[in-house]
Scaffold this active site. Sequence first.
Site, PDB file in Angstrom:
ATOM      1  N   ASN A   1      32.959  12.957 -41.485  1.00  0.00           N
ATOM      2  CA  ASN A   1      32.556  11.596 -41.874  1.00  0.00           C
ATOM      3  C   ASN A   1      32.766  10.657 -40.687  1.00  0.00           C
ATOM      4  O   ASN A   1      33.900  10.353 -40.325  1.00  0.00           O
ATOM      5  CB  ASN A   1      33.423  11.152 -43.070  1.00  0.00           C
ATOM      6  CG  ASN A   1      33.182   9.699 -43.450  1.00  0.00           C
ATOM      7  OD1 ASN A   1      32.180   9.101 -43.072  1.00  0.00           O
ATOM      8  ND2 ASN A   1      34.129   9.127 -44.207  1.00  0.00           N
TER       9      ASN A   1
ATOM     10  N   LYS B   1      32.022   7.577 -40.561  1.00  0.00           N
ATOM     11  CA  LYS B   1      32.220   6.180 -40.996  1.00  0.00           C
ATOM     12  C   LYS B   1      31.254   5.271 -40.215  1.00  0.00           C
ATOM     13  O   LYS B   1      30.141   5.672 -39.931  1.00  0.00           O
ATOM     14  CB  LYS B   1      33.676   5.759 -40.822  1.00  0.00           C
ATOM     15  CG  LYS B   1      34.642   6.791 -41.399  1.00  0.00           C
ATOM     16  CD  LYS B   1      36.025   6.269 -41.536  1.00  0.00           C
ATOM     17  CE  LYS B   1      36.949   7.413 -41.914  1.00  0.00           C
ATOM     18  NZ  LYS B   1      38.155   6.988 -42.569  1.00  0.00           N
TER      19      LYS B   1
ATOM     20  N   HIS C   1      34.019   7.234 -51.709  1.00  0.00           N
ATOM     21  CA  HIS C   1      35.057   7.266 -50.658  1.00  0.00           C
ATOM     22  C   HIS C   1      36.027   6.112 -50.916  1.00  0.00           C
ATOM     23  O   HIS C   1      35.611   5.026 -51.358  1.00  0.00           O
ATOM     24  CB  HIS C   1      34.402   7.135 -49.274  1.00  0.00           C
ATOM     25  CG  HIS C   1      35.368   7.415 -48.158  1.00  0.00           C
ATOM     26  ND1 HIS C   1      36.269   6.478 -47.722  1.00  0.00           N
ATOM     27  CD2 HIS C   1      35.586   8.532 -47.415  1.00  0.00           C
ATOM     28  CE1 HIS C   1      37.000   7.016 -46.741  1.00  0.00           C
ATOM     29  NE2 HIS C   1      36.602   8.264 -46.538  1.00  0.00           N
TER      30      HIS C   1
ATOM     31  N   GLU D   1      37.315   4.007 -49.039  1.00  0.00           N
ATOM     32  CA  GLU D   1      36.966   2.744 -48.372  1.00  0.00           C
ATOM     33  C   GLU D   1      35.888   2.003 -49.156  1.00  0.00           C
ATOM     34  O   GLU D   1      35.889   0.777 -49.210  1.00  0.00           O
ATOM     35  CB  GLU D   1      36.531   3.028 -46.921  1.00  0.00           C
ATOM     36  CG  GLU D   1      37.737   3.414 -46.058  1.00  0.00           C
ATOM     37  CD  GLU D   1      37.442   4.359 -44.912  1.00  0.00           C
ATOM     38  OE1 GLU D   1      36.263   4.546 -44.553  1.00  0.00           O
ATOM     39  OE2 GLU D   1      38.404   4.951 -44.371  1.00  0.00           O
TER      40      GLU D   1
ATOM     41  N   GLU E   1      41.476  13.184 -51.321  1.00  0.00           N
ATOM     42  CA  GLU E   1      41.859  12.413 -50.144  1.00  0.00           C
ATOM     43  C   GLU E   1      42.950  11.406 -50.515  1.00  0.00           C
ATOM     44  O   GLU E   1      42.636  10.313 -51.018  1.00  0.00           O
ATOM     45  CB  GLU E   1      40.654  11.649 -49.603  1.00  0.00           C
ATOM     46  CG  GLU E   1      39.522  12.526 -49.142  1.00  0.00           C
ATOM     47  CD  GLU E   1      38.726  11.868 -48.028  1.00  0.00           C
ATOM     48  OE1 GLU E   1      38.650  12.443 -46.946  1.00  0.00           O
ATOM     49  OE2 GLU E   1      38.221  10.755 -48.226  1.00  0.00           O
TER      50      GLU E   1
ATOM     51  N   GLY F   1      43.118   8.131 -42.019  1.00  0.00           N
ATOM     52  CA  GLY F   1      43.109   7.321 -40.806  1.00  0.00           C
ATOM     53  C   GLY F   1      44.496   6.846 -40.370  1.00  0.00           C
ATOM     54  O   GLY F   1      44.618   5.967 -39.522  1.00  0.00           O
TER      55      GLY F   1
ATOM     56  N   SER G   1      43.496  12.677 -42.204  1.00  0.00           N
ATOM     57  CA  SER G   1      44.054  12.976 -40.882  1.00  0.00           C
ATOM     58  C   SER G   1      44.057  14.457 -40.516  1.00  0.00           C
ATOM     59  O   SER G   1      44.976  14.941 -39.854  1.00  0.00           O
ATOM     60  CB  SER G   1      45.468  12.388 -40.759  1.00  0.00           C
ATOM     61  OG  SER G   1      45.431  10.974 -40.917  1.00  0.00           O
TER      62      SER G   1
HETATM   63  C1  PEP Z   1      37.846  10.264 -44.206  1.00  0.00           C
HETATM   64  O1  PEP Z   1      37.161   9.443 -43.635  1.00  0.00           O
HETATM   65  O2  PEP Z   1      37.483  10.677 -45.320  1.00  0.00           O
HETATM   66  C2  PEP Z   1      39.068  10.754 -43.572  1.00  0.00           C
HETATM   67  C3  PEP Z   1      39.746  11.698 -44.158  1.00  0.00           C
HETATM   68  O3  PEP Z   1      39.408  10.176 -42.374  1.00  0.00           O
HETATM   69  P1  PEP Z   1      40.547  10.694 -41.340  1.00  0.00           P
HETATM   70  O4  PEP Z   1      40.317  12.181 -41.123  1.00  0.00           O
HETATM   71  O5  PEP Z   1      40.329   9.899 -40.107  1.00  0.00           O
HETATM   72  O6  PEP Z   1      41.878  10.454 -41.982  1.00  0.00           O
END
Ligand code: PEP
Length: 254
Positions: A9, A11, A94, A96, A166, A172, A212
């Site tokens: 992803n 973003k 997601h 976000e 998640e 992040g 992450s």
């Molecule tokens: C994500 O955007 O779904 C995500 C898991 O980001 P990151 O790997 O940067 O934590």
Amino acid sequence: MDRILIAGNWKMNKDAKGTIDFAKKIKKYSFNEGDEVCLIPPFTDLKILKDELDGTNIKIGAQNCHFEDNGAYTGEISSEMLKEIGVEFCIVGHSERREYFGETDKSCNKKIIKLLEKGITPILCVGEKEDIREAGAEQSLISKQLGEAFIGIKQADVPKVIIAYEPIWAIGTGKTATPEQAQEMSAFIRGFMSGLFSEAIGECMMILYGGSVKPENARDILRQRDINGALVGGASLDPKSLYELVKISADLKK
Ligand code: PEP
């Protein structure tokens, strides 16, 4: 684990030039036929990436969609439009989007129904904030998120949906869930889906972990019984680390 998907992803990162650069670099690596990889760039890069990756087994996905085919929805993109340019996956819910753009379990449900109708694989994101985990309420929150997202989905279509667990506190932040925490929640999700539909359905659901993930920690996460891949943000922006994640997956499948 016989199937491991690495979904990257991006973003709101990479312009057209950055996308072309990435594609040129990733194409220099050799992938196996069985590698399952999907890149999820911003809308404006989808067509560019699709064309650049033509002839590879890297698929493309979108970060969001609207649940209608067309109409007076300024600023939105429909799954019909995504289908037209060859999008095969679409993230739904997601964290976000839930946090900054008012995505709800109900809108996730409508999007999943529409994506399934179009033959696009939804990647439904569920996960808890840190305070919910501290209160020990993560399983009840995820049960609610899943229960509402799957309302009215036909049994035969349920396994076509990918679920990404998640934990929001790990996205992040560099703070990954431990492999044990990721496995525990993935097993919970599988069990919940078994209870909601059937054991056979629960067993064949694809469940990803996201938060992450990077080459340094992926092996221990991806070897867990109930984890079928990773939704990767930051580490998917770099072709080398994306490739390393795919190689780790290929090793674990041997
Ligand atoms: C994500 O955007 O779904 C995500 C898991 O980001 P990151 O790997 O940067 O934590």
